[in-house]
Design an enzyme around this catalytic site. Structure first.
Site, PDB file in Angstrom:
ATOM      1  N   MET A   1       0.493  -1.453  -0.282  1.00 24.31           N
ATOM      2  CA  MET A   1      -0.662   0.168   0.072  1.00 24.31           C
ATOM      3  C   MET A   1       0.998   1.128   0.005  1.00 24.31           C
ATOM      4  SD  MET A   1      -2.544   1.444   2.767  1.00 24.31           S
ATOM      5  CE  MET A   1      -3.657  -0.046   2.528  1.00 24.31           C
ATOM      6  N   PRO A   2       1.480   1.765  -0.950  1.00 27.98           N
ATOM      7  CA  PRO A   2       2.031   3.005  -1.054  1.00 27.98           C
ATOM      8  C   PRO A   2       1.793   4.261  -0.854  1.00 27.98           C
ATOM      9  CG  PRO A   2       2.059   1.975  -3.138  1.00 27.98           C
ATOM     10  CD  PRO A   2       0.953   0.824  -2.477  1.00 27.98           C
ATOM     11  N   LEU A   3       2.021   4.682  -0.061  1.00 33.41           N
ATOM     12  CA  LEU A   3       1.217   6.379   0.219  1.00 33.41           C
ATOM     13  C   LEU A   3       2.006   7.024   0.136  1.00 33.41           C
ATOM     14  CD1 LEU A   3       1.152   5.285   4.569  1.00 33.41           C
ATOM     15  CD2 LEU A   3      -0.892   5.010   2.779  1.00 33.41           C
TER      16      LEU A   3
ATOM     17  N   VAL B   1      -3.038   5.118  -2.321  1.00 31.05           N
ATOM     18  CA  VAL B   1      -3.019   6.661  -1.166  1.00 31.05           C
ATOM     19  C   VAL B   1      -2.501   7.844  -1.683  1.00 31.05           C
ATOM     20  CG1 VAL B   1      -4.011   7.342   0.563  1.00 31.05           C
ATOM     21  CG2 VAL B   1      -4.138   4.849   0.281  1.00 31.05           C
TER      22      VAL B   1
ATOM     23  N   ARG C   1       5.461   6.473   0.342  1.00 28.20           N
ATOM     24  CA  ARG C   1       6.107   5.453   2.066  1.00 28.20           C
ATOM     25  C   ARG C   1       5.653   3.757   0.894  1.00 28.20           C
ATOM     26  NH1 ARG C   1       6.317   7.622   8.078  1.00 28.20           N
ATOM     27  NH2 ARG C   1       8.666   6.988   7.280  1.00 28.20           N
TER      28      ARG C   1
END
Lengths: 73, 73, 73, 73, 73, 73
Positions: free
Chosen positions: B1-3, B43, E7
């Site tokens: 889940m990259p932010l 996200v 991130r």
């Protein structure tokens, strides 16, 4: 290119433009002095956070400030 | 889940909803293409920072923009 | 309680403990001087980022440094 | 001194002061219980992000919410 | 000067230098295309987080990956 | 989808995997209880910062810990 992010709980008396300018200048100067960074490479971002959204010791800053006012003579 | 967090100094002409949608779509597509991330796991958060609170080279973006306007013929 | 986060691309010659101490002291002093913050309330966090993970102008800092070395006589 | 930053997409019904207080208290209690941190050393910051500025799966939260409303009987 | 922070939970197979370069280039190009930002003004920082330090749905990514491996035939 | 980022100065005795799992579970539970967030939508990221890179009251945590050890009988 140093990135410096300052996070502050917004005060009852807002932080002024000149105070912000002094913070930006001071941090830029510090990066230059300590790490020999080129001044134009330094980025400073100031986040002002709603005191209702900032908690310390389990209380919001709003609650802390109200308690201090109530307790001050 | 990259932010993925994008920080921008708020411009005189605000960034439009469709520009933000294009950033969100573009970054989601990039994560999928380069890292094979599932699109629904990506996200993206866009922070728009007051130009008075953003400094570069020791000056706030407000001061930098004013200087440019004064110097432009 | 101001929180100040410094992000730096890790240099070939690592930032020393005394340089970090000077940054911590300098920022704490600045918050006290400009915003009258109590010194003990100032928190400073320094993030050192791998130069492969830091990009400027579309290139990683690793690539930028290699290009500069190749171009320097 | 643990620093805990909560990022939320702003909801149609705003997060209330008491919900924020419950988050601040809950996190402070958790840091004390799990890591034996002194309660007064725990800082919590809540960022509420404009739903237009928050993307998931390639769409902004505004678009996601509109689609859900349209699809709900 | 847009700042983009990515991130990622560190994967079992590390993200390669060329994948990171593709992310940096892709984001720089996107900022230029969508917001007409000067390419040299775009800063991208990639944080790779230990999977033990990244939680989703109440579990760490380490636990999630182990469960998936156990359940996969 | 709440994003919760915990920043800790790395301790002499490292934070264990089970302590991190308890933090992830506790925060996920808190978001569900207080804000009715779907558990699977909660993301928690723990950053452990080198004590040399964390300053409080003008000193690094390394210096603070050394001073405490010297002063403790």
């Amino acid at each position: 290119m140093p990135l410096v992010n300052i996070r502050l709980a917004r005060r009852d008396i807002p932080t002024t433009a000149s105070e912000k300018a002094a913070l930006i200048e001071g941090i830029t100067d510090l990066m230059h002095r300590v790490l020999s960074k080129r001044r134009e490479s330094v980025v400073v971002i100031i986040d002002e956070v709603d005191p209702e959204n900032w908690g310390e010791g389990g209380e919001s800053v709003v609650a802390i400030r109200q308690r201090r006012q109530t307790n001050s003579p």
